[in-house]
Scaffold this active site. Structure first.
Site, mmCIF file in Angstrom:
data_model
loop_
_atom_site.group_PDB
_atom_site.id
_atom_site.type_symbol
_atom_site.label_atom_id
_atom_site.label_comp_id
_atom_site.label_asym_id
_atom_site.label_seq_id
_atom_site.Cartn_x
_atom_site.Cartn_y
_atom_site.Cartn_z
ATOM 1 N N HIS A 4 20.222 77.848 39.394
ATOM 2 C CA HIS A 4 20.021 76.564 38.719
ATOM 3 C C HIS A 4 18.809 75.852 39.320
ATOM 4 C CE1 HIS A 4 21.733 74.654 42.208
ATOM 5 N NE2 HIS A 4 22.952 75.166 42.013
ATOM 6 N N HIS A 37 18.353 75.977 43.216
ATOM 7 C CA HIS A 37 17.859 77.251 43.746
ATOM 8 C C HIS A 37 16.386 77.426 43.378
ATOM 9 C CE1 HIS A 37 22.218 78.274 42.682
ATOM 10 N NE2 HIS A 37 22.196 78.224 44.001
ATOM 11 N N CYS A 51 37.430 74.484 55.178
ATOM 12 C CA CYS A 51 36.974 74.157 53.816
ATOM 13 C C CYS A 51 36.388 75.417 53.205
ATOM 14 C CB CYS A 51 35.926 73.047 53.822
ATOM 15 S SG CYS A 51 35.191 72.834 52.183
ATOM 16 N N CYS A 86 32.681 75.084 52.043
ATOM 17 C CA CYS A 86 31.679 75.169 53.118
ATOM 18 C C CYS A 86 31.760 76.509 53.841
ATOM 19 C CB CYS A 86 31.896 74.085 54.168
ATOM 20 S SG CYS A 86 31.745 72.426 53.552
ATOM 21 N N CYS A 103 36.749 67.005 52.475
ATOM 22 C CA CYS A 103 35.397 67.464 52.777
ATOM 23 C C CYS A 103 34.429 66.620 51.944
ATOM 24 C CB CYS A 103 35.249 68.941 52.410
ATOM 25 S SG CYS A 103 33.523 69.428 52.245
ATOM 26 N N HIS A 110 32.661 68.778 49.151
ATOM 27 C CA HIS A 110 33.402 69.433 48.071
ATOM 28 C C HIS A 110 34.562 68.608 47.527
ATOM 29 C CE1 HIS A 110 31.182 72.702 50.048
ATOM 30 N NE2 HIS A 110 31.009 73.089 48.803
ATOM 31 N N LYS A 144 25.352 63.773 40.391
ATOM 32 C CA LYS A 144 25.389 65.066 41.062
ATOM 33 C C LYS A 144 25.415 66.195 40.022
ATOM 34 C CE LYS A 144 27.720 67.392 44.717
ATOM 35 N NZ LYS A 144 28.780 67.650 45.567
ATOM 36 N N LYS A 186 29.059 71.938 37.642
ATOM 37 C CA LYS A 186 29.526 72.710 36.504
ATOM 38 C C LYS A 186 30.585 71.930 35.725
ATOM 39 C CE LYS A 186 31.094 77.237 36.526
ATOM 40 N NZ LYS A 186 31.277 78.515 37.189
HETATM 41 N N1 MSP Z 1 24.475 81.583 51.015
HETATM 42 C C1 MSP Z 1 24.210 80.335 51.602
HETATM 43 C C2 MSP Z 1 22.898 80.348 52.355
HETATM 44 C C3 MSP Z 1 22.778 81.399 53.392
HETATM 45 S S1 MSP Z 1 21.194 81.420 54.088
HETATM 46 C C4 MSP Z 1 21.326 82.381 55.397
HETATM 47 C C5 MSP Z 1 24.158 79.255 50.545
HETATM 48 N N2 MSP Z 1 23.904 79.634 49.289
HETATM 49 S S2 MSP Z 1 23.799 78.644 48.023
HETATM 50 O O1 MSP Z 1 23.712 79.512 46.868
HETATM 51 O O2 MSP Z 1 24.833 77.690 48.021
HETATM 52 O O3 MSP Z 1 22.415 77.972 48.137
HETATM 53 C C6 MSP Z 1 22.242 76.756 48.817
HETATM 54 C C7 MSP Z 1 20.799 76.366 48.644
HETATM 55 O O4 MSP Z 1 20.467 76.254 47.243
HETATM 56 C C8 MSP Z 1 20.411 75.004 49.196
HETATM 57 O O5 MSP Z 1 20.191 75.009 50.575
HETATM 58 C C9 MSP Z 1 19.156 74.749 48.410
HETATM 59 O O6 MSP Z 1 18.142 75.579 48.868
HETATM 60 C C10 MSP Z 1 19.567 75.199 47.029
HETATM 61 N N3 MSP Z 1 20.251 74.132 46.298
HETATM 62 C C11 MSP Z 1 21.485 74.226 45.717
HETATM 63 N N4 MSP Z 1 21.722 73.058 45.047
HETATM 64 C C12 MSP Z 1 20.687 72.209 45.188
HETATM 65 C C13 MSP Z 1 20.345 70.944 44.638
HETATM 66 N N5 MSP Z 1 21.139 70.271 43.832
HETATM 67 N N6 MSP Z 1 19.136 70.442 44.958
HETATM 68 C C14 MSP Z 1 18.248 71.115 45.746
HETATM 69 N N7 MSP Z 1 18.531 72.305 46.254
HETATM 70 C C15 MSP Z 1 19.784 72.826 46.104
HETATM 71 O O7 MSP Z 1 24.302 78.082 50.899
#
Ligand code: MSP
Length: 646
Positions: free
Chosen positions: A17, A20, A125, A128, A142, A145, A294, A297
């Site tokens: 999304h 990412h 959690c 997390c 949490c 979440h 925020k 989904k």
């Molecule tokens: N798998 C772990 C990370 C392991 S790294 C060794 C994880 N994955 S995640 O799919 O949840 O990705 C988190 C990351 O996605 C955030 O740190 C950020 O880079 C990005 N984002 C997810 N949602 C976001 C927003 N709403 N806004 C900005 N970035 C965000 O955590």
């Protein structure tokens, strides 16, 4: 100079999304910027594929975890080229090499006594994927979440994180750039002012099998940060590959604030336990919200990057993402804000500068960059500004202040637009005696375009290449691709022949329908169905069958007063109906009579400009965004009006 830049590896329990995409665009832009500065650069992204949440997602789909992770990991991998993300390595935690390295590291840390077995009771959690301390909870929940953590007691393996607490504090204090922006460094130091607990790093296989087996206890798997974080090393062929020796000392991680603690505390202490030097920098950004809410989904406001590319173009989206968010702070996404940026910064400022300058170069100089023969003191303002802009740009882009880097470039763009107005090339062209001055002004404009094409290259690679082509330069000509060699003024060769290119950024209309991501979800689907639709972007056959597609024959057509776009059609399917279609700019009413088209016959009736419409005519949209043509659907042979299309 060498650079190694990484994104987090993303969980494969959801599709990519906006969040990412942002992190990955940031890392890609930084990698491209470093290459522009002549640095040997490696960029890694990938997917995190073990753990509870993923095993559960696979179970919901009734497939094996491996089959599930292959599918979703593939979706991440496929979505990056659409955003022009050019990574060097895509790592998966299910890669055999990664698993081997994680196990060898676990064994090493265990052998030196930094991993021990103990009973643990705590509040866990699932979101997390870690135990939370009482202090972290807000109203017993949490804060990330919004669920109460589960109380769990079990025997597990622990990493002696507390042992390295002081060493980490010392490192952060001695290296102010280790964690930036500063607010996150302060947050970490404040957390470290309290005693650090050891880190639980295992799960009994009785509770979870989808993980990497502990090399010293086959009844346990490692969980999950001790697996995931190590990707940054395994992607370099740690420990023996020369890539590790070359790139690890310059490692820079990009993350959002949600995973600050694992990256700023677990990871450096793990590296200390492993006796591997610490990474160089951690860059932490804020969160994207959607219309100030925020992204989630359940609210149904998740923004998909592919849809944004479709709507605004890849460079429109990349520019918006980097310009709109001040790195480190939260930002809010809305379709209006992206359209505003596109229209004002891209279409008005950059697009106009390019098209006006290029048109005048063609008109007054036969499309050839002329020789500057009459530089005036007033031109110095432009050349001084260009030097300042390049220097500000370099400094801010290197410091992850992308919005400031772009602001600097736009200072030059806006000044160049003013330079046209003050120098009036059209007036100079009327006076033979001013031929030298005209050439100088036109040379200066061509040179501005070159510097702009070069500085926007990391953010908007496609537009940069297009501008370079327009200036008659190859995409990889050093004067548009090497900041280290070509940052000075006056490098565009006299005699360069311009080429015609398409409009850079057509203006967009704001009054169009809201894109799907902003619409709240109003139907409740079953969890399973939603999961499938979510992951595949597919609709079921049953859903497709609900759409009543028919062949309709147009028997009358007329313009609708006060509308440039709409036509009122009377069609037979076989009963007569009125359908309002937005095709007036593409078809004359008289050309439509007798045509057979395909319509959606069971669309809810609506009124458009006061005219009732009972259905929708299907047409193909073809051509560049903003200059699209509509081509009506048809059947290849005449059939009976009302025949079903299936
Ligand atoms: N798998 C772990 C990370 C392991 S790294 C060794 C994880 N994955 S995640 O799919 O949840 O990705 C988190 C990351 O996605 C955030 O740190 C950020 O880079 C990005 N984002 C997810 N949602 C976001 C927003 N709403 N806004 C900005 N970035 C965000 O955590």
């Amino acid at each position: 100079m060498t650079t190694y830049i990484t994104t987090p590896i993303y969980y494969v329990n959801a599709q990519p999304h906006l969040g990412h995409a942002y992190t990955t665009i940031v890392a890609d832009t930084y990698a491209r910027f470093c290459r522009l500065c002549g640095e040997d650069t490696r960029f890694q992204t990938g997917t995190d594929e073990h753990g509870d949440k993923i095993a559960e997602a696979a179970a919901r789909e009734n497939i094996e975890p491996k089959e599930y992770v292959d599918k979703i990991s593939g979706m991440f991998r496929d979505s990056w080229p659409v955003l022009n993300i050019a990574y060097d390595n895509f790592i998966r935690t299910t890669d055999v090499e990664h698993i081997k390295v994680v196990q060898s590291i676990l064994q090493k840390v265990y052998d030196k006594g930094d991993i021990y077995f103990d009973a643990y009771s705590g509040l866990y959690c699932k979101g997390c994927e870690r135990f939370l301390t009482e202090k972290e909870l807000v109203d017993g929940k949490c804060p990330d979440h919004q669920v109460e953590p589960q109380a769990i007691t079990e025997k597990n393996y622990f990493f002696r994180m507390s042992k390295y607490q002081q060493q980490l504090i010392d490192h952060i204090n001695a290296n102010p750039e280790f964690i930036t922006p500063e607010r996150y460094r302060n947050e970490v130091l404040s957390f470290l002012s309290e005693p650090l607990e050891d880190l639980c790093i295992s799960r009994p296989k009785s509770r979870l099998t989808w993980g990497i087996e502990m090399p010293f206890d086959k009844d346990f798997v490692t969980y999950v940060w001790f697996d995931a974080l190590i990707n940054y090393l395994t992607g370099l062929g740690y420990p023996d590959d020369e890539k590790f020796a070359k790139y690890w000392p310059v490692a820079e991680h990009v993350i959002a604030k949600d995973i600050l603690k694992p990256h700023a505390i677990y990871w450096p202490t793990m590296l200390m336990g492993m006796e591997v030097p610490l990474y160089k920098k951690l860059h932490v950004h804020g969160y994207w919200n959607i219309n100030d809410a925020k992204m989630s989904k359940s609210v149904g406001n998740v923004v998909r990057p592919a849809e944004l590319v479709e709507e605004y173009g890849v460079d429109g989206f990349r520019y918006f993402a980097l310009r709109e968010m001040s790195f480190g702070l939260d930002a809010s996404f809305s379709h209006d804000s992206i359209i505003d940026r596109k229209n004002s910064d891209l279409a008005n400022d950059l697009g106009n500068l390019y098209s006006r300058s290029a048109a005048m170069l063609v008109k007054y100089c036969d499309g050839v960059v002329p020789e500057p023969v009459d530089q005036q003191p007033s031109d110095k303002e432009l050349t001084d500004l260009a030097a300042k802009v390049v220097s500000d740009y370099k400094q801010t882009m290197g410091a992850f202040e992308f919005h400031k880097g772009l602001q600097a470039v736009w200072e030059l763009i806006r000044f160049a637009n003013k330079y046209i107005v003050t120098n009036e090339p059209w007036a100079l062209a009327k006076d033979e005696a001013q031929a030298g001055r005209l050439n100088t002004v036109m040379f200066n404009l061509a040179e501005c375009l070159r510097l702009i094409a070069m500085t926007i290259r990391p953010v908007m690679p496609e537009t940069s290449a297009k501008m370079a082509a327009g200036l008659g330069l190859g995409e990889n000509d050093p004067i548009v691709s090497s900041l280290s060699e070509s940052a000075g003024w006056g490098m565009i060769p006299v005699g360069t022949k311009m080429q015609e290119i398409d409009v850079l950024f057509p203006r967009m209309d704001k009054k169009k329908e809201q894109a799907p991501a902003e619409k709240p979800k109003n139907q409740k689907k079953s969890a399973k169905k939603e999961q499938v639709a979510e992951q595949d972007d597919l609709i079921s056959f049953e859903m497709f069958q609900k759409i009543d597609l028919r062949v309709a024959e147009i028997i009358a057509a007329e313009k609708i007063a006060k509308s440039d776009k709409l036509l009122k059609l009377t069609v037979k399917i076989p009963e007569e109906r009125t359908i309002v279609a937005g095709i007036a700019e593409h078809y004359a009413p008289e050309d439509l009579i007798g045509r057979q088209v395909i319509v959606v016959a069971n669309l809810k009736p609506a009124k458009l400009m006061g005219v009732p419409s009972q259905g929708m005519v299907l047409a193909a949209k073809t051509g560049e965004k903003g200059a699209q043509t509509l081509v009506l659907s048809a059947v290849s042979e005449t059939v009976n009006p009302g025949d079903k299309v299936a």
